[in-house]
Enzyme design. Structure first.
Site, short mmCIF file in Angstrom:
data_model
loop_
_atom_site.label_atom_id
_atom_site.label_comp_id
_atom_site.label_asym_id
_atom_site.label_seq_id
_atom_site.Cartn_x
_atom_site.Cartn_y
_atom_site.Cartn_z
N GLU A 96 0.82 -1.19 0.00
CA GLU A 96 0.00 0.00 0.00
C GLU A 96 0.87 1.26 0.00
OE1 GLU A 96 -4.14 1.02 2.19
OE2 GLU A 96 -2.40 0.90 3.48
N CYS A 109 3.59 8.04 1.66
CA CYS A 109 4.15 6.95 2.47
C CYS A 109 4.31 5.73 1.58
CB CYS A 109 3.19 6.66 3.62
SG CYS A 109 3.62 5.20 4.54
N CYS A 116 7.23 -8.57 6.26
CA CYS A 116 8.38 -8.09 7.04
C CYS A 116 8.87 -9.20 7.96
CB CYS A 116 7.97 -6.87 7.88
SG CYS A 116 9.34 -6.13 8.79
N CYS A 120 7.01 -7.52 14.54
CA CYS A 120 6.60 -6.79 15.75
C CYS A 120 5.19 -7.23 16.16
CB CYS A 120 6.63 -5.29 15.49
SG CYS A 120 8.27 -4.68 15.05
N CYS A 123 2.05 -5.21 14.81
CA CYS A 123 2.04 -4.78 13.40
C CYS A 123 1.43 -5.86 12.52
CB CYS A 123 3.46 -4.46 12.95
SG CYS A 123 3.57 -4.06 11.20
N GLY A 179 7.03 -3.14 5.54
CA GLY A 179 8.41 -3.63 5.47
C GLY A 179 9.41 -2.78 6.23
N SER A 233 11.42 3.38 15.37
CA SER A 233 10.26 2.82 16.04
C SER A 233 10.70 2.27 17.40
CB SER A 233 9.66 1.70 15.18
OG SER A 233 9.14 2.25 14.00
N LEU A 234 10.41 3.03 18.43
CA LEU A 234 10.90 2.69 19.77
C LEU A 234 9.92 1.76 20.47
CD1 LEU A 234 13.36 3.52 21.48
CD2 LEU A 234 11.94 5.31 22.50
N CYS A 353 -10.80 -1.13 4.48
CA CYS A 353 -9.64 -2.02 4.58
C CYS A 353 -10.08 -3.46 4.74
CB CYS A 353 -8.79 -1.66 5.79
SG CYS A 353 -7.68 -0.32 5.46
N1 SAH Z 1 9.55 -1.16 9.47
C1 SAH Z 1 9.64 0.23 9.72
C2 SAH Z 1 8.73 1.07 8.85
C3 SAH Z 1 7.36 0.52 8.61
S1 SAH Z 1 6.31 0.45 10.01
C4 SAH Z 1 9.42 0.54 11.18
O1 SAH Z 1 9.01 -0.36 11.92
O2 SAH Z 1 9.70 1.66 11.57
C5 SAH Z 1 5.86 2.15 10.17
C6 SAH Z 1 5.35 2.54 11.54
O3 SAH Z 1 4.04 2.03 11.78
C7 SAH Z 1 6.23 2.05 12.67
O4 SAH Z 1 6.46 3.02 13.64
C8 SAH Z 1 5.37 0.95 13.23
O5 SAH Z 1 5.74 0.65 14.52
C9 SAH Z 1 3.98 1.51 13.09
N2 SAH Z 1 2.92 0.52 13.23
C10 SAH Z 1 2.93 -0.75 12.82
N3 SAH Z 1 1.77 -1.37 13.12
C11 SAH Z 1 1.00 -0.47 13.74
C12 SAH Z 1 -0.32 -0.51 14.29
N4 SAH Z 1 -1.07 -1.60 14.25
N5 SAH Z 1 -0.80 0.61 14.87
C13 SAH Z 1 -0.06 1.73 14.90
N6 SAH Z 1 1.18 1.83 14.39
C14 SAH Z 1 1.71 0.74 13.81
FE1 SF4 Z 2 8.22 -4.74 10.23
FE2 SF4 Z 2 7.99 -2.16 10.94
FE3 SF4 Z 2 5.90 -3.85 11.10
FE4 SF4 Z 2 7.93 -4.11 12.79
S1 SF4 Z 2 6.55 -2.34 12.64
S2 SF4 Z 2 6.90 -5.78 11.69
S3 SF4 Z 2 9.64 -3.58 11.50
S4 SF4 Z 2 6.91 -3.20 9.25
#
Ligand code: SAH
Ligand code: SF4
Length: 383
Positions: A96, A109, A116, A120, A123, A179, A233-234, A353
């Site tokens: 997307e 974006c 990925c 996480c 995610c 990703g 992404s902390l 979605c």
């Molecule tokens: N992989 C990279 C970039 C893609 S994710 C990363 O992790 O930074 C982009 C952002 O979306 C990251 O900060 C991620 O933690 C956040 N994100 C992922 N899933 C989410 C969700 N379900 N709700 C809110 N933010 C989310």
């Molecule tokens: Fe991958 Fe970023 Fe999602 Fe973590 S938050 S699974 S690094 S896309």
């Protein structure tokens, strides 16, 4: 190049490689610059229309090159102007791309991988597993196609009045889609170079952001190769919790990550790192977590972006309440931490979605995440 088509997809070739390639076909380096402008700035895919290139060169291009963005499965426009494209990247995979227009900028974006590996907890991309790295052409193709579609929809009147600046409708790019960009470094780097190239998209380094879960060695490489703005992404303020939420933390724990952020800042176009922190009810949103977070923000110049979690069934997690987010952010703001929180936009298209045609499911939910970059000062959070 694709496996079935041996032609070179020009969307994936950055300037230095293009100079070499056109040189190998007997052309001067400035021909590469002209070609870049036709492809990326004017969005022309028909080589015959590239009128300032010699006919022989155009026929070489037509034989050996192609200009192919990934094909669009769906495209949606929200009433507030937010726009989403779902691109087909083969094997029943989709990525997307989201455009968020604002008064003073337009942010796109884009995705770097189908799926990925980082996995996480919170995610949906991570839950889906890893399919493959996108190619440079597929990464730049998202930008090329989005720009093309946005430009096409601009009214004739606006186009007539447009100056160079207006034509740059996409003023910012964030690698915050599907990703982990730094785990696809070889394909992402040339894409970033094209975004910055004056003959291609001409964006400044401050206006291109890579978001990473913290792939320390590649943060260092990016600092040297192409130091764009960095978001990290902390999501957790201590190793025990971050090990659970962002499994990559077991490899690169917080102390190493923060040290890498400080090294990056020596090259970064901005004097801060953006930390992203997804707000998970009862998981990382206590007062104690806020205090630990304040300690981290003392170790590196940063801004904090609080992202209300976008729930999805497999996660088993819940979004923190608005009241909790307000209290959490107040604790940070009181300690002088620059904190923002997302504002909701584009909800009418997000509602669709997961209801897409065919077998391809939109599990990326990127437009929701993107709201983190559509942030407002914490004082303005709606109750
Ligand atoms: N992989 C990279 C970039 C893609 S994710 C990363 O992790 O930074 C982009 C952002 O979306 C990251 O900060 C991620 O933690 C956040 N994100 C992922 N899933 C989410 C969700 N379900 N709700 C809110 N933010 C989310
Ligand atoms: Fe991958 Fe970023 Fe999602 Fe973590 S938050 S699974 S690094 S896309």
């Amino acid at each position: 190049m694709t496996t079935t088509d041996q032609r070179i997809n020009l969307l994936g070739v950055e300037s230095d490689s293009l100079v070499k390639q056109v040189g190998a076909w007997g052309n001067k380096p400035f021909r590469a610059k002209q070609l870049l402008r036709w492809v990326h700035q004017r969005g022309i895919s028909d080589f015959d229309q590239m009128t300032d290139l010699a006919k022989t060169f155009r026929s070489t291009l037509a034989q050996r090159c192609t200009l192919a963005p990934p094909s669009v499965i769906t495209q949606k426009v929200s009433t507030d102007g937010t726009r989403k494209w779902l691109f087909d990247v083969g094997n029943n995979n989709a990525v997307e791309t989201v455009f968020i227009p604002e008064d003073d900028r337009g942010t796109l974006c884009i995705s770097s991988q189908a799926g990925c590996t980082v996995a996480c907890r919170f995610c949906s991309t991570g839950h889906q597993g890893f399919n493959r790295n996108l190619t440079t052409a597929e990464i730049v193709g998202q930008l090329w196609k989005a720009r093309h579609d946005i430009m096409q929809d601009m009214s004739a009147a606006r186009l007539a009045a447009a100056n160079e600046q207006d034509l740059r409708v996409i003023s910012n790019v964030v690698m915050m889609g599907m990703g982990e960009p730094l785990l696809n470094y070889d394909q992402v780097l040339p894409a970033l170079l094209l975004m910055l190239d004056d003959n291609a998209y001409g964006l400044s380094r401050r206006r291109v952001t890579v978001s990473t879960s913290g792939v320390v060695p590649f943060m260092d490489r990016l600092a040297h190769d192409c130091p764009v703005a960095l978001a990290v992404s902390l999501h957790a303020p201590n190793d025990a919790l971050r090990d659970q939420l962002v499994p990559l933390n077991r490899k690169y724990p917080l102390a190493e990550l923060i040290a890498a952020c400080n090294r990056y800042l020596e090259y970064a176009p901005r004097d801060f790192i953006t930390f992203e922190y997804v707000m998970l009810d009862g998981v990382n949103d206590s007062d104690e977590h806020a205090r630990q977070l304040v300690d981290i923000t003392r170790q590196v110049k940063c801004k904090l972006n609080l992202i209300p979690f976008n729930p999805f069934p497999e996660s088993g997690l819940k979004r923190s309440t608005n009241a909790r987010i307000r209290q959490f952010s107040s604790l940070l703001v009181d300690q002088g931490v620059i904190t923002t929180v997302r504002k909701t936009r584009g909800e009418d298209i997000d509602a669709a979605c997961g209801q897409l045609a065919g077998d391809v499911k939109d599990r990326t939910r990127i437009s929701e995440r993107m709201q983190a970059f559509k942030s407002i000062p914490i004082t303005e959070i709606a109750s």
